[in-house]
Design an enzyme around this catalytic site. Structure first.
Site, PDB file in Angstrom:
ATOM      1  CG  ASP A  44      -3.629   4.139   4.437  1.00  0.00           C
ATOM      2  OD1 ASP A  44      -4.632   3.837   5.112  1.00  0.00           O
ATOM      3  OD2 ASP A  44      -3.409   3.664   3.298  1.00  0.00           O
ATOM      4  CE  LYS A  85      -8.583  -3.528   3.216  1.00  0.00           C
ATOM      5  NZ  LYS A  85      -7.590  -2.540   2.827  1.00  0.00           N
ATOM      6  CD1 TRP A 144      -2.401  -2.161   1.446  1.00  0.00           C
ATOM      7  CD2 TRP A 144      -3.059  -0.894  -0.282  1.00  0.00           C
ATOM      8  NE1 TRP A 144      -3.442  -2.806   0.823  1.00  0.00           N
ATOM      9  CE2 TRP A 144      -3.863  -2.053  -0.235  1.00  0.00           C
ATOM     10  CE3 TRP A 144      -3.287   0.032  -1.289  1.00  0.00           C
ATOM     11  CZ2 TRP A 144      -4.877  -2.297  -1.169  1.00  0.00           C
ATOM     12  CZ3 TRP A 144      -4.297  -0.208  -2.219  1.00  0.00           C
ATOM     13  CH2 TRP A 144      -5.078  -1.368  -2.151  1.00  0.00           C
TER      14      TRP A 144
HETATM   15  C1  LIG Z   1      -7.085  -1.783   1.446  1.00  0.00           C
HETATM   16  C2  LIG Z   1      -6.171  -0.641   1.681  1.00  0.00           C
HETATM   17  C3  LIG Z   1      -6.191   0.509   0.858  1.00  0.00           C
HETATM   18  C4  LIG Z   1      -7.086   0.631  -0.366  1.00  0.00           C
HETATM   19  O1  LIG Z   1      -8.191   1.407  -0.059  1.00  0.00           O
HETATM   20  P1  LIG Z   1      -9.385   1.732  -1.060  1.00  0.00           P
HETATM   21  O2  LIG Z   1     -10.485   2.157  -0.132  1.00  0.00           O
HETATM   22  O3  LIG Z   1      -9.704   0.498  -1.830  1.00  0.00           O
HETATM   23  O4  LIG Z   1      -8.941   2.852  -1.904  1.00  0.00           O
HETATM   24  C5  LIG Z   1      -5.344   1.541   1.197  1.00  0.00           C
HETATM   25  N1  LIG Z   1      -4.524   1.475   2.253  1.00  0.00           N
HETATM   26  C6  LIG Z   1      -4.480   0.398   3.049  1.00  0.00           C
HETATM   27  C7  LIG Z   1      -3.541   0.370   4.224  1.00  0.00           C
HETATM   28  C8  LIG Z   1      -5.304  -0.687   2.794  1.00  0.00           C
HETATM   29  O5  LIG Z   1      -5.274  -1.764   3.590  1.00  0.00           O
END
Ligand SMILES: *Cc1c(COP(=O)(O)O)cnc(C)c1O
Length: 366
Positions: A175, A199, A105
């Protein structure tokens, strides 16, 4: 009997608590006290305003978040934040923003930031196959950087920072998509935290963004309104039709965290316990189950591992599916197995997986 849903180890969208699902089921027909389906309630209603307010308050309470932060419910996923952050804080800057490249990511985040301005990758795990995180001594942060960005939990590889990194005089951006509200965190030390819901805390369709007031003030009017934190704050996340359903489910999950679980300390304890059960299985398997991550950087959300060969990985996945488990396949980027043990995954479900792994090991070890 544990239901198939309770044995959902998917990396995302992840499992949700069964008590939340029961309330969602009822709300699809009729939201209690409203008399309408959650799928047909106006985003301009007083009721929806009260839902947004309660969700915000719950997140504030869970994290102990200061009044200097705004909480937004945005669309476009975490991916949109990969761009929205540098659009706001990096466009036109001379100094490079610092990014950590710690996994699948992070690499995506870095690529998007480069479109907006100068980026310095302060540390990359590429040369070690993204199997560990940097140590303090490997990081030389610049006081001149517009901000530092990192990913708190690398969902694919199963790597999780056990500490807040960076300097107090440089804005931290994080993030937290795959470990938001899984444990207490020093949220007030950051300038922007973003986490999509799918998630750990709800369905796909909404991304929670905590933005410090100083970042809101720095937002340029040249940005499209939709991508402007200040315009989103001014409209209370209601600039255009927000994902009413997804936000409602996030509310139910925050109520569950507060009232059923009893807060993030308790949640962390449960999550730690599940992770310990699984990692102990890896550690005691004499190399049959090979963990992806270095021990010190193990994630409490995603346990990634491989069996001695790809054939056995396949057999493991087929037999585990047969036994009622789902979502155990590793991310397509690295293969193998990944057990995602987000908040809603119960201790009995983790125990059941450990028992399955124990049996599988005994039947398949040469
Ligand atoms: C799954 C994930 C993403 C992707 O996010 P989207 O909502 O599909 O854009 C980004 N960062 C992390 C850490 C993730 O686990």
């Amino acid at each position: 009997m544990i239901s198939r849903n309770a044995l959902n180890f998917s990396g995302g969208p992840g499992a949700l608590p069964e008590t939340v699902l029961a309330q969602v089921e009822a709300a699809i027909k009729e939201v209690p006290g409203v008399g309408l389906s959650i799928l047909g309630i106006s985003h301009r209603s007083d009721w929806f305003a009260s839902i947004v307010e309660e969700t915000e308050n719950n997140i504030r309470t869970l994290l102990g978040l200061s009044k200097d932060f705004h909480i937004l419910f945005l669309q476009g996923g975490a991916t949109q934040q990969f761009s929205m952050v540098p659009m706001t804080l990096l466009r036109g800057q001379k100094n490079a923003a610092e990014y950590l490249d710690t996994g699948y990511w992070s690499s995506k985040v870095v690529a998007e930031a480069r479109r907006e301005g100068p980026v310095k990758v302060l540390w990359s795990g590429a040369s070690c196959g993204f199997n560990r995180l940097p140590e303090e001594g490997e990081l030389d942060f610049s006081p001149e950087a517009p901000y530092l960005h990192y990913v708190s939990n690398e969902t694919v590889e199963g790597l999780q920072f056990q500490r807040v990194i960076g300097r107090d005089d440089v804005p931290r951006v994080c993030d937290m998509s795959s470990d938001f509200l899984s444990k207490p965190c020093d949220a007030n030390k950051f300038s922007v935290i973003y986490a999509h819901a799918q998630k750990n805390i709800g369905p796909a369709g909404v991304t929670i963004v905590l933005v410090h007031d100083s970042v809101v003030k720095a937002s340029s009017d040249e940005l499209p309104s939709f991508l402007n934190y200040r315009r989103q704050v001014e409209s209370h996340s209601n600039l255009n039709t927000p994902p009413v359903f997804a936000i409602y489910v996030v509310l139910l999950v925050t109520r569950w965290l507060l009232n059923d679980v009893g807060g993030l300390e308790n949640m962390a304890q449960i999550n730690r316990h599940k992770a310990e059960l699984l990692y102990a299985m890896l550690d005691n398997s004499e190399g049959f189950y090979n963990g992806w991550s270095r021990v010190e950087d193990r994630s409490q959300m995603n346990v990634a591992f491989k069996l001695p060969n790809a054939e056995l990985d396949k057999k493991f996945l087929a037999e585990s599916h047969e036994a009622g488990f789902s979502g155990l396949n590793g991310h397509r980027a690295i293969g193998g197995i990944r057990a995602s043990i987000y908040n809603a995954l119960s201790v009995p479900a983790a125990e059941k997986l450990v028992n399955f792994m124990d049996d599988f090991l005994r039947n398949n070890r040469k």
